[in-house]
Design an enzyme around this catalytic site. Structure first.
Site, PDB file in Angstrom:
ATOM      1  CB  THR A 116      -1.551   1.767  -8.076  1.00 24.07           C
ATOM      2  OG1 THR A 116      -1.102   2.872  -8.947  1.00 24.07           O
ATOM      3  CG2 THR A 116      -3.007   1.229  -8.651  1.00 24.07           C
ATOM      4  CE1 TYR A 140      -0.822  -1.567 -12.442  1.00 26.27           C
ATOM      5  CE2 TYR A 140      -0.933   0.855 -11.968  1.00 26.27           C
ATOM      6  CZ  TYR A 140      -0.455  -0.370 -11.717  1.00 26.27           C
ATOM      7  OH  TYR A 140       0.214  -0.453 -10.637  1.00 26.27           O
TER       8      TYR A 140
END
Ligand code: UDP
Length: 330
Positions: A116, A140
């Site tokens: 990501t 995250y």
């Protein structure tokens, strides 16, 4: 080629399985259905199991003997990761370690990993190149970064193990035939929420911050169609299959839109002028995140087909409407 797809019943994973099916590749989806759905797996078999269940995982890898693994399965809600970091380190880091250990045990040496842009945190450069330091600002992003480090160190120790890590920017849009799409009810993403404001599911859309140092004061993101992203994985698989070395690639188009620009496109595509409220900043939002996508275009020959925000929004809107009338099997 036989491909094990973890998280293949989820939003991005199901578009991947669809594309692998179109390429007549043998796939097996491994998904715990925590956010995915059986009906979304359009090709191949589905094993409903968790990556934490190492015995089942070992049994599946031993029986299926994949040539490569594409690993999507993960928890993906950034604010939740701040509230409950251990869930993210468990699901996204520890469970991935189970998967990698199992691959090593059974001699599976190729992996495409869903990373990501969150690994960059607040990047200094824009567009951001892959050489930028990883400085995630939420659990995250940290959990994904940790997996990237595990993969890097493993491929360093054993160069027959090779991986491609794809750092996704803002993934949106749906299958043009409306068979699959973003079905996760708690989605916090801008395009999904704007469409829910358009169809009346939300009474209004709130803009999180209008005082950023951008042209209209709202955050800029690089929105990429999910089918183009799935295609990048095919290119990564082909690259690994030809003996390509371990690499990290950004997956975005290389240009961005502000929140206000996205809202205008959503209003235009839907023809609905839903209420919009200018609110406070959401914690942890970098002002601009746009990919430098030169490396994936050059090294993998990736040529996106849907670099068009109207197309992205239209397919997502068609899916939002279809969801309301389709009867799903589970
Ligand atoms: N955003 C917003 N209202 C919403 C959802 C998102 O203004 O209801 C903004 C968010 O603050 C960010 C951008 O839209 O600047 C993209 O957010 P999203 O959650 O879609 O993706 P992110 O870039 O955070 O991964």
């Amino acid at each position: 080629m036989k491909i094990l797809v973890t998280g293949g019943a989820g939003y991005i994973g199901s578009h991947m399985v669809k594309l692998l099916g179109e390429r007549s590749l043998d796939t097996l989806t491994y998904d715990n259905l925590s956010t995915g759905n059986k009906w979304a797996v359009l090709h191949g078999d589905l094993v409903v199991a968790d990556l934490a269940d190492k015995d089942t995982l070992r049994g599946v890898v031993k029986a299926f003997r994949p040539d490569a693994v594409i690993h999507f399965a993960a928890s993906i809600v950034v604010p939740e990761s701040v509230q409950n970091p251990l869930k993210y380190y468990r699901n996204n880091t520890a469970n991935t370690l189970n998967l990698i250990e199992t691959m090593v045990e059974f001699g599976v040496k190729k992996m495409v990993f869903s990373s990501t842009a969150s690994v960059y945190g607040i990047p200094e450069k824009s567009p951001v190149p892959e050489t930028e330091y990883m400085r995630p600002i939420n659990p995250y992003g940290s959990a994904k970064m940790m997996t990237e480090l595990v993969l890097r160190d493993l491929s360093f120790a054993d160069d027959s193990f090779r991986y491609v890590s794809l750092r996704y920017f803002n993934v949106a849009g749906s299958d043009a035939k409306c068979r699959i799409g973003q079905a996760y009810k708690e989605s916090t993403h801008l395009i999904t929420r704007a469409l829910k404001a358009a169809n009346g599911e939300f009474s209004k859309l709130e803009i999180f911050g209008t005082d950023y140092p951008t042209s209209d004061g709202t955050c800029i993101r690089d929105y990429i169609h999910v089918d183009d992203l799935a295609d990048a994985h095919i290119k990564a698989l082909e690259y690994l299959d030809k003996g390509g070395k371990s690499e990290v690639f950004n997956c975005g188009y290389g240009h961005g839109y502000s929140v206000k620009e996205v809202i205008n496109v959503v209003k235009k595509v839907t023809g609905i002028d839903f209420p919009v409220e200018e609110g406070a900043r959401r914690e942890g939002d970098p002002p601009v995140i746009v990919a430098d996508s030169a490396k994936i275009r050059r090294n993998l020959g990736w040529k996106p087909l849907h670099d068009d925000l109207q197309y992205i929004v239209r397919t997502a809107w068609d899916w939002e409407k279809a969801k309301g009338i389709m009867v799903f099997k589970n």
